[in-house]
Write an enzyme that holds these catalytic residues in place. Structure first.
Site, PDB file in Angstrom:
ATOM      1  N   ASP A 137      37.725  19.210  22.742  1.00  0.00           N
ATOM      2  CA  ASP A 137      38.929  19.661  22.339  1.00  0.00           C
ATOM      3  C   ASP A 137      39.988  19.619  23.439  1.00  0.00           C
ATOM      4  O   ASP A 137      40.146  20.557  24.212  1.00  0.00           O
ATOM      5  CB  ASP A 137      38.768  21.188  21.571  1.00  0.00           C
ATOM      6  CG  ASP A 137      39.904  21.302  20.591  1.00  0.00           C
ATOM      7  OD1 ASP A 137      41.148  21.130  21.107  1.00  0.00           O
ATOM      8  OD2 ASP A 137      39.716  22.043  19.661  1.00  0.00           O
ATOM      9  N   ARG A 153      38.388  11.125  49.942  1.00  0.00           N
ATOM     10  CA  ARG A 153      37.131  11.911  50.093  1.00  0.00           C
ATOM     11  C   ARG A 153      37.457  13.365  50.279  1.00  0.00           C
ATOM     12  O   ARG A 153      38.607  13.860  50.577  1.00  0.00           O
ATOM     13  CB  ARG A 153      36.460  11.478  51.522  1.00  0.00           C
ATOM     14  CG  ARG A 153      37.098  11.856  52.687  1.00  0.00           C
ATOM     15  CD  ARG A 153      36.638  10.884  53.904  1.00  0.00           C
ATOM     16  NE  ARG A 153      36.880   9.728  53.700  1.00  0.00           N
ATOM     17  CZ  ARG A 153      36.186   8.809  54.244  1.00  0.00           C
ATOM     18  NH1 ARG A 153      35.098   9.005  55.288  1.00  0.00           N
ATOM     19  NH2 ARG A 153      36.364   7.423  54.294  1.00  0.00           N
ATOM     20  N   TYR A 194      46.672  21.697  55.801  1.00  0.00           N
ATOM     21  CA  TYR A 194      47.774  21.270  56.872  1.00  0.00           C
ATOM     22  C   TYR A 194      48.919  21.880  56.159  1.00  0.00           C
ATOM     23  O   TYR A 194      50.023  22.207  56.645  1.00  0.00           O
ATOM     24  CB  TYR A 194      47.803  19.620  56.799  1.00  0.00           C
ATOM     25  CG  TYR A 194      49.016  19.198  57.774  1.00  0.00           C
ATOM     26  CD1 TYR A 194      48.653  19.288  59.197  1.00  0.00           C
ATOM     27  CD2 TYR A 194      50.000  18.754  57.319  1.00  0.00           C
ATOM     28  CE1 TYR A 194      49.608  18.710  60.111  1.00  0.00           C
ATOM     29  CE2 TYR A 194      51.030  18.328  58.103  1.00  0.00           C
ATOM     30  CZ  TYR A 194      51.066  18.388  59.449  1.00  0.00           C
ATOM     31  OH  TYR A 194      51.904  17.678  60.075  1.00  0.00           O
ATOM     32  N   TYR A 232      43.698   1.071  43.222  1.00  0.00           N
ATOM     33  CA  TYR A 232      43.862   2.429  43.262  1.00  0.00           C
ATOM     34  C   TYR A 232      43.588   3.068  44.802  1.00  0.00           C
ATOM     35  O   TYR A 232      43.300   2.211  45.495  1.00  0.00           O
ATOM     36  CB  TYR A 232      43.121   3.142  42.309  1.00  0.00           C
ATOM     37  CG  TYR A 232      41.690   3.241  42.685  1.00  0.00           C
ATOM     38  CD1 TYR A 232      41.027   4.265  43.014  1.00  0.00           C
ATOM     39  CD2 TYR A 232      40.919   1.866  42.055  1.00  0.00           C
ATOM     40  CE1 TYR A 232      39.731   3.888  43.225  1.00  0.00           C
ATOM     41  CE2 TYR A 232      39.507   1.624  42.436  1.00  0.00           C
ATOM     42  CZ  TYR A 232      38.732   2.735  42.795  1.00  0.00           C
ATOM     43  OH  TYR A 232      37.413   2.911  43.025  1.00  0.00           O
ATOM     44  N   GLN A 288      45.783  22.302  43.377  1.00  0.00           N
ATOM     45  CA  GLN A 288      45.234  20.935  43.351  1.00  0.00           C
ATOM     46  C   GLN A 288      45.462  20.569  41.817  1.00  0.00           C
ATOM     47  O   GLN A 288      44.918  21.033  40.999  1.00  0.00           O
ATOM     48  CB  GLN A 288      44.004  20.907  43.951  1.00  0.00           C
ATOM     49  CG  GLN A 288      43.566  19.607  43.712  1.00  0.00           C
ATOM     50  CD  GLN A 288      42.199  19.295  44.625  1.00  0.00           C
ATOM     51  OE1 GLN A 288      41.905  19.697  45.677  1.00  0.00           O
ATOM     52  NE2 GLN A 288      41.112  18.665  43.616  1.00  0.00           N
TER      53      GLN A 288
END
Length: 411
Positions: free
Chosen positions: A105, A253, A263, A249, A137
């Site tokens: 859903d 990693r 950073y 694209y 993120q």
């Protein structure tokens, strides 16, 4: 460089593919003395050994806190579970509710992830008076990469830049990245802590606790078994569409992504505050046509020149050849893996539905000094080597020899 201090990291979603890499890298990047504590919050209880994370006295793992719960309840549970949570200075929000958990859903999927983010940021704001930075993120769906109805109406303008306009409604109604960023921005008003958003595209990696989740695992197992059955030099077809094979694209990693997040939050916290940043292993676009032949050669195979315009049903082939798979595991002492339908579905989606160029522009994060770069496609070979050490696929020396097929034919 960040000076030695009393910094404490809290990683929400510490055993997922992103959180695992963040927790691991936080123990040594930017330096081993950056964090005096690295706290990982997991959905399910696991020992350090089970997670595959380093055995480091600074690493603490906790579970038993459901971020889907009521905010006040979550605040109580976090305080109860995590000793001295008030010491936390840096929060990395890498938790995620899957579409499968929401029974497919899309609206529930969106609402659940937005609610979890709201609970996380407000709970940390209450409990962590020393909080300096909060990292969110997200991903390239901020550009509509997996918003398939939208892609039928428009052409992505590449390279994708953080300044691109948001996907308009109604296509964005089920996207949750915008709502996540907006609620953090609102929660941050009048507060001393800073925050930023990090946007990866395809993440090429794994975690020891969840091998089958990223699509690279079913790909590796399929190719290893195909080599076992058909022998060295056999031609194997790309499982997706022609357009998918050639579109460009930029993947990443987990370690690169984790170090970028560290950073931005530690070294460039002032400059990154309130901003979004793309991240990838390299800004050189890498289509499957540049990766598939070398991936096939790694497994002792040759890439077929024939490519269909539909999914080649490798999941059906996998299930039909389980007897041979069990034989391969027994012969080479492999740890048998159970591939869920979800793993195959994610691989199928990525190889058929996403068929536009979507490379990321890295100028913004490069401009802040994060310049880590890796050759196109190299992340796959790192994962394959990990799978060899974990006894998930046969060693490369075996894949390069004719013995696999000979063993099968003797049975």
């Amino acid at each position: 460089m960040v000076d030695k201090s009393n910094k404490v990291a809290l990683v929400l979603g510490a055993t997922g593919i992103s959180g695992w890499a963040l927790a691991k890298n936080a123990l040594s990047y930017p330096s081993r003395s950056t964090f005096q504590r690295v706290i990982g919050l997991m959905h399910r209880p696991r020992t350090v050994e089970e997670t595959g994370l380093p055995n480091d006295p600074r690493l603490e793992l906790y579970s038993g806190v459901d971020l889907q719960g009521d905010l006040n309840h979550v605040v109580v549970k976090l305080k109860e579970k995590i000793p001295r949570i008030e010491e936390v200075t840096h929060v990395y929000y890498l938790a995620y509710m899957t579409l499968q958990t929401c029974s497919g859903d899309m609206r529930q999927f969106r609402d659940a992830n937005v609610a979890m983010t709201y609970t996380a940021v407000h709970a940390c704001d209450r409990l962590c008076p020393n909080m300096e930075f909060f990292v969110l993120q997200t991903g390239t769906n901020a550009y509509g990469v997996a918003c398939f109805d939208y892609l039928r109406q428009t052409q992505l303008q590449v390279p994708l830049r953080e300044s691109n306009p948001r996907v308009p409604r109604p296509w964005s109604d089920t996207l949750f990245y915008y709502a996540q960023a907006d609620l953090i921005k609102e929660a941050n008003k009048g507060k001393a802590w800073k925050w930023c958003e990090v946007r990866p595209d395809q993440i090429v990696g794994h975690t020891p606790a969840q091998v089958s989740v990223p699509y690279v695992a079913p790909m590796a197992l399929y190719l290893a078994l195909y080599r076992y059955i058909n022998g060295p030099g056999a031609r194997v077809q790309f499982p997706g569409t022609v357009r998918n094979y050639h579109h460009t694209y930029t993947d990443v990693r987990p370690d690169t992504m984790a170090r970028a997040e560290l950073y931005l939050s530690l070294v460039k916290s002032d400059e990154s505050h309130g901003e979004a940043f793309n991240i990838a292993d390299t800004d050189t676009p890498g289509p499957w046509s540049a990766k598939w032949p070398s991936i096939c050669r790694y497994f002792g195979l040759e890439a077929s020149e024939t490519i269909d315009d539909e999914w080649t049903d490798i999941d059906g082939w996998w299930y039909a050849n389980q007897t041979a798979y069990e034989r391969m595991c027994a012969e080479y002492g492999l740890q048998k893996q159970v591939m869920s339908p979800t793993a195959w579905s994610l691989m199928k989606m990525g190889h058929t539905l996403i068929d536009q160029n979507r490379e990321l522009c890295l100028d913004k994060i490069r401009g802040l000094g994060f310049t880590e770069d890796h050759p196109v496609g190299s992340s796959y070979f790192q994962v394959f080597e990990d799978f060899e050490r974990m006894k998930i696929i046969p060693p490369k020396v075996v894949l390069a020899s004719p013995r696999c097929r000979d063993v099968l034919h003797q049975c």
